[in-house]
Design a protein around this motif. Structure first.
Motif, PDB file in Angstrom:
ATOM      1  N   LEU A 115      78.714  25.567   2.815  1.00 26.13           N
ATOM      2  CA  LEU A 115      77.743  24.967   2.099  1.00 26.13           C
ATOM      3  C   LEU A 115      76.601  25.734   2.921  1.00 26.13           C
ATOM      4  N   LEU A 116      75.454  25.709   2.104  1.00 24.99           N
ATOM      5  CA  LEU A 116      74.109  25.812   2.992  1.00 24.99           C
ATOM      6  C   LEU A 116      73.012  24.428   2.765  1.00 24.99           C
ATOM      7  N   ILE A 117      72.998  23.955   3.458  1.00 26.70           N
ATOM      8  CA  ILE A 117      72.348  22.830   3.474  1.00 26.70           C
ATOM      9  C   ILE A 117      71.121  23.122   4.248  1.00 26.70           C
ATOM     10  N   ASP A 118      69.431  23.463   2.916  1.00 28.74           N
ATOM     11  CA  ASP A 118      69.388  24.242   2.196  1.00 28.74           C
ATOM     12  C   ASP A 118      67.862  23.216   3.048  1.00 28.74           C
ATOM     13  N   ARG A 119      66.873  23.032   4.883  1.00 32.27           N
ATOM     14  CA  ARG A 119      65.743  21.922   4.459  1.00 32.27           C
ATOM     15  C   ARG A 119      64.688  22.585   3.814  1.00 32.27           C
ATOM     16  N   ASP A 120      64.386  23.307   4.028  1.00 31.26           N
ATOM     17  CA  ASP A 120      63.125  24.793   3.715  1.00 31.26           C
ATOM     18  C   ASP A 120      62.913  24.342   2.137  1.00 31.26           C
ATOM     19  N   VAL A 163      76.569  17.297  -6.106  1.00 31.61           N
ATOM     20  CA  VAL A 163      76.806  18.413  -5.862  1.00 31.61           C
ATOM     21  C   VAL A 163      78.599  18.096  -6.137  1.00 31.61           C
ATOM     22  N   GLN A 164      79.578  19.152  -6.768  1.00 37.94           N
ATOM     23  CA  GLN A 164      80.533  18.615  -6.964  1.00 37.94           C
ATOM     24  C   GLN A 164      80.691  19.892  -6.286  1.00 37.94           C
ATOM     25  N   LEU A 165      82.235  20.079  -5.036  1.00 32.66           N
ATOM     26  CA  LEU A 165      82.730  21.306  -4.238  1.00 32.66           C
ATOM     27  C   LEU A 165      83.640  21.462  -4.632  1.00 32.66           C
ATOM     28  N   PRO A 166      83.909  22.497  -4.941  1.00 32.02           N
ATOM     29  CA  PRO A 166      85.379  22.995  -6.013  1.00 32.02           C
ATOM     30  C   PRO A 166      86.310  23.131  -5.131  1.00 32.02           C
ATOM     31  N   ALA A 167      87.833  23.217  -5.554  1.00 31.78           N
ATOM     32  CA  ALA A 167      89.283  23.456  -5.056  1.00 31.78           C
ATOM     33  C   ALA A 167      89.022  25.035  -4.311  1.00 31.78           C
ATOM     34  N   PRO A 168      88.632  24.514  -2.698  1.00 31.35           N
ATOM     35  CA  PRO A 168      89.815  23.317  -2.133  1.00 31.35           C
ATOM     36  C   PRO A 168      89.372  22.584  -1.615  1.00 31.35           C
ATOM     37  N   VAL A 169      87.830  22.163  -1.607  1.00 32.42           N
ATOM     38  CA  VAL A 169      87.358  20.983  -0.902  1.00 32.42           C
ATOM     39  C   VAL A 169      87.733  20.208  -2.026  1.00 32.42           C
ATOM     40  N   ASP A 170      87.187  20.079  -2.678  1.00 34.45           N
ATOM     41  CA  ASP A 170      87.449  18.585  -3.976  1.00 34.45           C
ATOM     42  C   ASP A 170      86.577  17.374  -3.328  1.00 34.45           C
ATOM     43  N   ILE A 171      85.254  17.546  -3.249  1.00 34.33           N
ATOM     44  CA  ILE A 171      84.148  16.151  -2.700  1.00 34.33           C
ATOM     45  C   ILE A 171      83.055  16.691  -3.934  1.00 34.33           C
ATOM     46  N   ALA A 172      82.624  15.505  -4.404  1.00 35.70           N
ATOM     47  CA  ALA A 172      81.547  15.111  -4.867  1.00 35.70           C
ATOM     48  C   ALA A 172      80.469  14.341  -3.953  1.00 35.70           C
ATOM     49  N   LEU A 173      78.660  15.573  -3.541  1.00 32.75           N
ATOM     50  CA  LEU A 173      78.383  15.027  -2.141  1.00 32.75           C
ATOM     51  C   LEU A 173      77.270  14.315  -2.901  1.00 32.75           C
ATOM     52  N   GLU A 174      76.399  13.051  -3.290  1.00 28.06           N
ATOM     53  CA  GLU A 174      75.351  12.483  -3.750  1.00 28.06           C
ATOM     54  C   GLU A 174      74.273  12.986  -2.655  1.00 28.06           C
ATOM     55  N   THR A 175      73.494  13.838  -2.964  1.00 27.73           N
ATOM     56  CA  THR A 175      73.123  14.537  -2.440  1.00 27.73           C
ATOM     57  C   THR A 175      71.451  13.465  -1.998  1.00 27.73           C
ATOM     58  N   GLU A 176      71.025  11.662  -2.544  1.00 25.18           N
ATOM     59  CA  GLU A 176      69.932  11.560  -2.643  1.00 25.18           C
ATOM     60  C   GLU A 176      69.396  11.206  -1.514  1.00 25.18           C
ATOM     61  N   ALA A 177      70.357  11.131  -0.101  1.00 25.34           N
ATOM     62  CA  ALA A 177      70.205  11.177   0.920  1.00 25.34           C
ATOM     63  C   ALA A 177      69.349  11.734   1.613  1.00 25.34           C
ATOM     64  N   LEU A 178      69.377  13.057   0.911  1.00 24.65           N
ATOM     65  CA  LEU A 178      68.824  14.109   2.167  1.00 24.65           C
ATOM     66  C   LEU A 178      67.905  14.511   2.139  1.00 24.65           C
ATOM     67  N   LYS A 179      67.019  13.858   1.315  1.00 25.16           N
ATOM     68  CA  LYS A 179      65.686  13.782   0.698  1.00 25.16           C
ATOM     69  C   LYS A 179      64.405  13.582   1.860  1.00 25.16           C
ATOM     70  N   GLU A 180      65.826  12.172   2.693  1.00 30.35           N
ATOM     71  CA  GLU A 180      65.037  11.572   4.209  1.00 30.35           C
ATOM     72  C   GLU A 180      65.051  12.320   5.260  1.00 30.35           C
ATOM     73  N   PHE A 181      65.559  13.234   5.220  1.00 26.98           N
ATOM     74  CA  PHE A 181      65.673  14.009   6.371  1.00 26.98           C
ATOM     75  C   PHE A 181      64.842  15.166   6.637  1.00 26.98           C
ATOM     76  N   VAL A 182      64.069  15.797   5.424  1.00 20.48           N
ATOM     77  CA  VAL A 182      63.054  16.710   5.180  1.00 20.48           C
ATOM     78  C   VAL A 182      61.309  16.311   6.134  1.00 20.48           C
ATOM     79  N   GLU A 183      61.316  17.146   6.959  1.00 18.83           N
ATOM     80  CA  GLU A 183      60.319  17.074   7.242  1.00 18.83           C
ATOM     81  C   GLU A 183      58.933  17.212   7.185  1.00 18.83           C
TER      82      GLU A 183
END
Length: 192
Positions: free
Chosen positions: A140-145, A172-192
């Motif tokens: 999983l790459l969280i790309d702030r750029d 963002v649905q992370l597939p098996a074997p992770v099986d987690i759904a990420l609500e990424t709206e909050a990431l917008k507040e951490f971008v410079e």
């Protein structure tokens, strides 16, 4: 033709581990593709993103741990050493391990981009290859750029065969074997 650094690494893995043990606390070292690399110390927004992901993982998969700053043996024959921003694995997977762990229990490696000149090569090129070669199912790459989340899956022959890119704000649905759904709206507040 000049041999690549992986054909002739700068030093042995043992020499790197000795160097890394004596590095000052303000420096984090990795050994990727036969080269020593300096990874920047995370800034506040970087740490907040890691906590955001930790909370989501704990809420949805409490039997798993998202281990920060995980030292992993990566690349073919474990000749690399990468320090992931986060490593998702069953709780207790690293008990008794030293600084650098085998990746057999790892379900996902996580990187959050930093604002430095090596981010493109390190997080978008070399780390995906190293994690794929180590057989880690999800990267999983969280790309702030570019305000995106990229999910790399299906490692085969040292490369991830599939990747999906999502803008911050998507679920963002992370597939098996992770099986987690990420609500990424909050990431917008951490971008410079």
């Amino acid at each position: 033709m000049t041999p690549s650094t992986t054909d002739r690494p700068q030093m042995s893995v043992e020499e790197f581990e000795e160097l890394e043990r004596h590095a000052p606390e303000t420096v984090r070292l990795e050994f990727i593709n036969g080269k020593v690399m300096v990874k920047p110390v995370p800034d506040g927004n970087h740490r907040e993103i890691c906590m955001w992901l930790l909370r989501q993982c704990m809420q949805q998969r409490p039997e798993l741990g998202l281990y920060p700053e995980g030292g992993l043996k990566t690349e073919t024959y474990r000749k690399g050493r990468a320090r992931a921003d986060g490593v998702l694995a069953p709780t207790g997977s690293f008990k008794g391990h030293g600084e650098w762990s085998d990746t057999s229990a790892v379900l996902m490696a996580v990187e959050v981009t930093s604002f430095d000149s090596d981010t493109n090569r390190r997080d978008r090129v070399e780390k995906p290859d190293g994690y794929a070669a180590a057989g880690i199912p999800v990267y999983l790459l969280i790309d702030r750029d570019d305000c995106s989340v990229t999910v790399f899956t299906d490692p085969e022959d040292g490369r991830y065969r599939k990747l999906e890119n999502h803008r911050f704000g998507a679920v963002v649905q992370l597939p098996a074997p992770v099986d987690i759904a990420l609500e990424t709206e909050a990431l917008k507040e951490f971008v410079e």
